[in-house]
Design a protein around this motif. Sequence first.
Motif, PDB file in Angstrom:
ATOM      1  N   MET A   1      70.676 103.914  95.853  1.00 39.15           N
ATOM      2  CA  MET A   1      71.891 104.564  96.312  1.00 39.15           C
ATOM      3  C   MET A   1      71.670 105.080  97.735  1.00 39.15           C
ATOM      4  N   THR A   2      72.586 104.799  98.617  1.00 35.10           N
ATOM      5  CA  THR A   2      72.450 105.248 100.000  1.00 35.10           C
ATOM      6  C   THR A   2      73.054 106.636 100.157  1.00 35.10           C
ATOM      7  N   THR A   3      72.461 107.387 101.060  1.00 39.22           N
ATOM      8  CA  THR A   3      73.011 108.710 101.341  1.00 39.22           C
ATOM      9  C   THR A   3      74.127 108.570 102.357  1.00 39.22           C
ATOM     10  N   PRO A   4      75.161 109.386 102.229  1.00 39.94           N
ATOM     11  CA  PRO A   4      76.272 109.284 103.185  1.00 39.94           C
ATOM     12  C   PRO A   4      75.809 109.646 104.590  1.00 39.94           C
ATOM     13  N   ARG A   5      76.388 108.979 105.569  1.00 40.06           N
ATOM     14  CA  ARG A   5      76.061 109.239 106.972  1.00 40.06           C
ATOM     15  C   ARG A   5      76.574 110.614 107.374  1.00 40.06           C
ATOM     16  N   LEU A   6      75.728 111.391 108.037  1.00 37.77           N
ATOM     17  CA  LEU A   6      76.116 112.717 108.509  1.00 37.77           C
ATOM     18  C   LEU A   6      77.145 112.570 109.618  1.00 37.77           C
ATOM     19  N   LYS A   7      78.206 113.359 109.539  1.00 39.30           N
ATOM     20  CA  LYS A   7      79.240 113.358 110.569  1.00 39.30           C
ATOM     21  C   LYS A   7      79.539 114.789 110.991  1.00 39.30           C
ATOM     22  N   VAL A   8      80.061 114.917 112.180  1.00 39.30           N
ATOM     23  CA  VAL A   8      80.607 116.193 112.620  1.00 39.30           C
ATOM     24  C   VAL A   8      82.063 116.185 112.182  1.00 39.30           C
ATOM     25  N   THR A   9      82.471 117.226 111.463  1.00 42.73           N
ATOM     26  CA  THR A   9      83.834 117.277 110.941  1.00 42.73           C
ATOM     27  C   THR A   9      84.765 118.119 111.806  1.00 42.73           C
ATOM     28  N   ALA A  10      84.193 118.999 112.619  1.00 41.33           N
ATOM     29  CA  ALA A  10      84.996 119.818 113.534  1.00 41.33           C
ATOM     30  C   ALA A  10      84.129 120.216 114.707  1.00 41.33           C
ATOM     31  N   ILE A  11      84.754 120.272 115.886  1.00 38.99           N
ATOM     32  CA  ILE A  11      84.014 120.669 117.086  1.00 38.99           C
ATOM     33  C   ILE A  11      84.966 121.368 118.040  1.00 38.99           C
ATOM     34  N   ARG A  12      84.437 122.379 118.714  1.00 35.97           N
ATOM     35  CA  ARG A  12      85.229 123.121 119.694  1.00 35.97           C
ATOM     36  C   ARG A  12      84.282 123.613 120.776  1.00 35.97           C
ATOM     37  N   ALA A  13      84.636 123.368 122.021  1.00 41.21           N
ATOM     38  CA  ALA A  13      83.829 123.832 123.149  1.00 41.21           C
ATOM     39  C   ALA A  13      84.206 125.264 123.483  1.00 41.21           C
ATOM     40  N   ILE A  14      83.193 126.089 123.725  1.00 45.78           N
ATOM     41  CA  ILE A  14      83.413 127.452 124.200  1.00 45.78           C
ATOM     42  C   ILE A  14      82.520 127.638 125.422  1.00 45.78           C
ATOM     43  N   VAL A  15      82.846 128.605 126.241  1.00 47.69           N
ATOM     44  CA  VAL A  15      82.042 128.825 127.438  1.00 47.69           C
ATOM     45  C   VAL A  15      80.984 129.864 127.156  1.00 47.69           C
ATOM     46  N   PRO A  16      79.869 129.826 127.812  1.00 50.19           N
ATOM     47  CA  PRO A  16      79.451 128.803 128.758  1.00 50.19           C
ATOM     48  C   PRO A  16      78.651 127.689 128.083  1.00 50.19           C
ATOM     49  N   ASP A  25      77.916 117.906 105.737  1.00 54.08           N
ATOM     50  CA  ASP A  25      77.108 118.434 104.645  1.00 54.08           C
ATOM     51  C   ASP A  25      77.375 119.917 104.396  1.00 54.08           C
ATOM     52  N   GLY A  26      78.336 120.477 105.130  1.00 54.33           N
ATOM     53  CA  GLY A  26      78.706 121.882 104.964  1.00 54.33           C
ATOM     54  C   GLY A  26      78.004 122.830 105.909  1.00 54.33           C
ATOM     55  N   SER A  27      76.997 122.370 106.628  1.00 55.77           N
ATOM     56  CA  SER A  27      76.314 123.229 107.594  1.00 55.77           C
ATOM     57  C   SER A  27      77.184 123.379 108.839  1.00 55.77           C
ATOM     58  N   PHE A  28      76.900 124.437 109.606  1.00 52.95           N
ATOM     59  CA  PHE A  28      77.711 124.742 110.785  1.00 52.95           C
ATOM     60  C   PHE A  28      76.926 125.645 111.717  1.00 52.95           C
ATOM     61  N   GLY A  29      77.440 125.829 112.920  1.00 53.28           N
ATOM     62  CA  GLY A  29      76.797 126.738 113.859  1.00 53.28           C
ATOM     63  C   GLY A  29      77.307 126.528 115.268  1.00 53.28           C
TER      64      GLY A  29
END
Length: 96
Positions: A1-16, A25-29
Amino acid sequence: MTTPRLKVTAIRAIVPFKLVVSFSDGSFGTFDASPMIGERGEGTEALRERRYFGLVELANGVPTWPNYFHISPDWLREEMANRGELELPLPARRKR
């Protein structure tokens, strides 16, 4: 069984030069991109302009800028984990 490919589900640029990121996978930061864009290279040169840095979008789960510079989700997650910038999801609570 293959593991699902990790993707970024949301992204937002902030300064700086930081990216608020959520992964499939539910991780964030918050990733500090300053060291990355400080490196020499044609792809990162345009990102040094704050307005351009803010143009980041997701292309099939990969952070990408208009000049086609992109960051591998696997590399990004590993780099964030190594720097202490990654938060892991809380374990699911078991029902009694």
